[in-house]
Design an enzyme around this catalytic site. Structure first.
Site, mmCIF file in Angstrom:
data_model
loop_
_atom_site.group_PDB
_atom_site.id
_atom_site.type_symbol
_atom_site.label_atom_id
_atom_site.label_comp_id
_atom_site.label_asym_id
_atom_site.label_seq_id
_atom_site.Cartn_x
_atom_site.Cartn_y
_atom_site.Cartn_z
ATOM 1 N N HIS A 171 1.802 -20.811 9.247
ATOM 2 C CA HIS A 171 1.590 -21.770 8.166
ATOM 3 C C HIS A 171 2.719 -21.850 7.143
ATOM 4 O O HIS A 171 2.504 -22.271 6.002
ATOM 5 C CB HIS A 171 0.266 -21.480 7.467
ATOM 6 C CG HIS A 171 -0.546 -22.717 7.193
ATOM 7 N ND1 HIS A 171 -0.441 -23.867 7.942
ATOM 8 C CD2 HIS A 171 -1.483 -22.980 6.251
ATOM 9 C CE1 HIS A 171 -1.275 -24.764 7.480
ATOM 10 N NE2 HIS A 171 -1.922 -24.261 6.447
ATOM 11 N N CYS A 216 -3.784 -22.087 1.305
ATOM 12 C CA CYS A 216 -3.282 -21.231 2.370
ATOM 13 C C CYS A 216 -1.764 -21.041 2.421
ATOM 14 O O CYS A 216 -1.268 -19.922 2.320
ATOM 15 C CB CYS A 216 -3.788 -21.741 3.714
ATOM 16 S SG CYS A 216 -3.736 -23.547 3.869
#
Length: 520
Positions: free
Chosen positions: A138, A75
């Site tokens: 993130h 990710c």
């Protein structure tokens, strides 16, 4: 939520009376990035349940790209690559703590996106674009790494994965931000029921997106919306209305809600009469997490999944949509990469890319606007951490290293390739093939099960084409400073901005940094 609904109802009334058009030279840009959604999760790509009617319609109305890749099978690095147009090895989203290890940004990570990087919203701001990220960031959760410090004007979402719940003494729950301040935490104000899977987060993210689109349309300002929901990342969730509806279980419920949300956004663009001036791209950050078993997604015919550099880990579903510009019902087999979205977005906005750095993304506008056009025979690089594991050129892919996950993890029941063991290919130790790469023809063997014999002319011809590309890439590569090496419990989300207003500030432990342990 009531005020937001009222705003949307007002918009419907306004748009029935007048049509406001933006300057066609500055199209709106929407990038929809799913989380752990696999290539095989869409009906248009063969999912038997056929539960993605809106995405399937999006493909029918636009362009499907079956050869679209992420820049990393995990990710955080893939998201850094999207927003910088650069491989993670260049932008610093990797680790040197161990060889070929996947690394990301858990809340104990010290680092984040480097200030030396130029992010897409920073560039688009030069042309007056409003920008908003909705969902998962993130790229670092400490203040200097957050979205509003890196070009975005608005943000609603969280800096980390929605893992939890935690007890707030050893580890805090992840905060949810509205712009620069937290407005609650996962499992507290923003409920995720781990037992039932119920959460209304995707619904909230949808409404936030519709509201942003409306406000910028009324202001006649071009916008960039980065819509990054995370419902298909474990622990998977869906709103009450969608729970129990899918043939595929809870994961399918989440996919159905995301599909519905995509349909609502595209319909909203039509309602506001801005569809012809809005470029929309749908994809995922990495392959489906096969280690989740029946509770995860599908990578279709491809080998393995998330965290690996086999096709299942890095080939992604991808649809481009722009009515009046992208020919309906087209399929492009152009090799493309998530980093191309950076360069393509700049081209759409009439901006030149930064000339002081190497960019890995190509401009795909010729492909989108002339579907028969094909760019140069560009390579796809498959990185895992600090190692170039494989390279694709045309139909051929050469593996220089193979590794699924460790024997130790396998003994604990963790398998990145469950039911897909291919002897000599899905190795559970890091296996080097640099002197004699494993070569596959992905057209004939998309599952990477039958390496081409090294004794054949075909094998030798492939190496003659790929080897110079690999040698040039390695020789000219200037790696960025690794940002994912150090961890410290003291930097976790103990007291984010705004916590004092909610009485949600927690006491952090003393700083005691260590080198992060990345097991795979």
């Amino acid at each position: 939520m009531a005020a937001l609904t009222f705003t949307i109802l007002c918009a419907l009334v306004c748009c029935s009376l007048t049509e406001k058009q933006l300057n066609a030279s500055s199209p709106n840009i929407i990038i929809m990035l799913m989380d752990d959604m696999g290539w095989g999760d869409l009906g248009v790509l063969g999912q038997p349940s056929k539960e993605t009617p809106n995405l399937d319609a999006m493909a029918t109305q636009g362009m499907l790209l079956p050869n679209f890749y992420t820049a990393n099978p995990l990710c955080s690095p893939s998201r850094a690559a999207l927003l910088t147009g650069r491989l993670p090895i260049r932008n610093g989203f990797y680790t040197t703590n161990a060889h070929a290890r996947n690394a990301y940004t858990p809340q104990e990570i010290v680092g984040g996106i480097s200030k030396d990087e130029i992010l897409l919203p920073q560039m688009l701001k030069k042309k007056g674009y409003a920008s908003k990220i909705i969902g998962k960031w993130h790229l670092g959760h400490r203040p200097q790494y957050l979205p509003l410090e890196n070009g975005f004007e608005e943000w609603f979402g969280a800096p980390n994965c929605h893992f939890g719940p935690y007890d707030s003494s050893n580890r805090p729950n992840i905060p949810v931000y509205n712009n620069s301040e937290m407005v609650g935490r996962y499992y507290e104000e923003f409920v995720i029921d781990r037992k039932t899977g119920e959460s209304n987060l995707t619904e909230i993210y949808l409404m936030e997106g519709l509201d942003f689109i409306y406000r910028q349309t009324m202001a006649q300002r071009p916008f960039f919306l980065y819509w990054a929901p995370d419902a298909t990342h474990a622990p998977v969730y869906a709103s009450k209305h969608f729970l129990g509806r899918s043939q595929r279980g809870r994961y399918g419920d989440a996919v159905m809600e995301l599909d519905y949300s995509v349909g609502q956004i595209l319909s909203w663009l039509q309602t506001l009469s801005i569809a012809n001036n809005t470029f929309v791209f749908f994809t995922s950050d990495n392959g489906a997490a096969l280690m989740s078993g029946i509770n995860g997604g599908s990578n279709g015919p491809f080998l393995c999944g998330k965290e690996t550099t086999f096709e299942g880990g890095m080939r992604e579903p991808a649809i481009a949509w722009w009515p009046g510009h992208i020919k309906e019902g087209t399929v492009s087999f152009q090799l493309a990469n998530v980093m191309d979205l950076f360069t393509t977005s700049l081209s759409l906005a009439g901006l030149s890319p930064p000339d002081d750095r190497i960019l890995d993304g190509l401009d795909l506008t010729p492909v989108f606007l002339s579907y028969s056009h094909k760019l140069k025979d560009r390579p796809i690089f498959y990185y895992r951490g600090n190692e170039l594991m494989a390279v694709r050129l045309g139909q051929y892919k050469a593996h220089y290293w193979t590794w699924s996950n460790s024997v130790e993890e396998l003994k604990q029941g963790i398998n990145f390739c469950p039911g897909q063991d291919v002897p000599g290919v899905t190795t559970h130790t890091q296996t080097q093939h640099t002197l004699q790469p494993l070569v596959f023809h992905l057209g004939q063997d998309p599952g990477e099960k039958f390496p081409i014999s090294v004794l054949t002319k075909e094998y030798q011809d492939v190496l003659l084409r790929i080897s110079p590309i690999v040698e040039h890439h390695k020789r000219t590569l200037i790696a960025g400073v690794p940002q994912l090496n150090m961890c410290d419990l003291a930097v976790m989300n103990w007291a984010p901005a705004g916590c004092e207003k909610l009485d949600k500030c927690l006491k952090a432990p003393a700083s005691d940094p260590w080198k992060c342990d990345w097991s795979h």
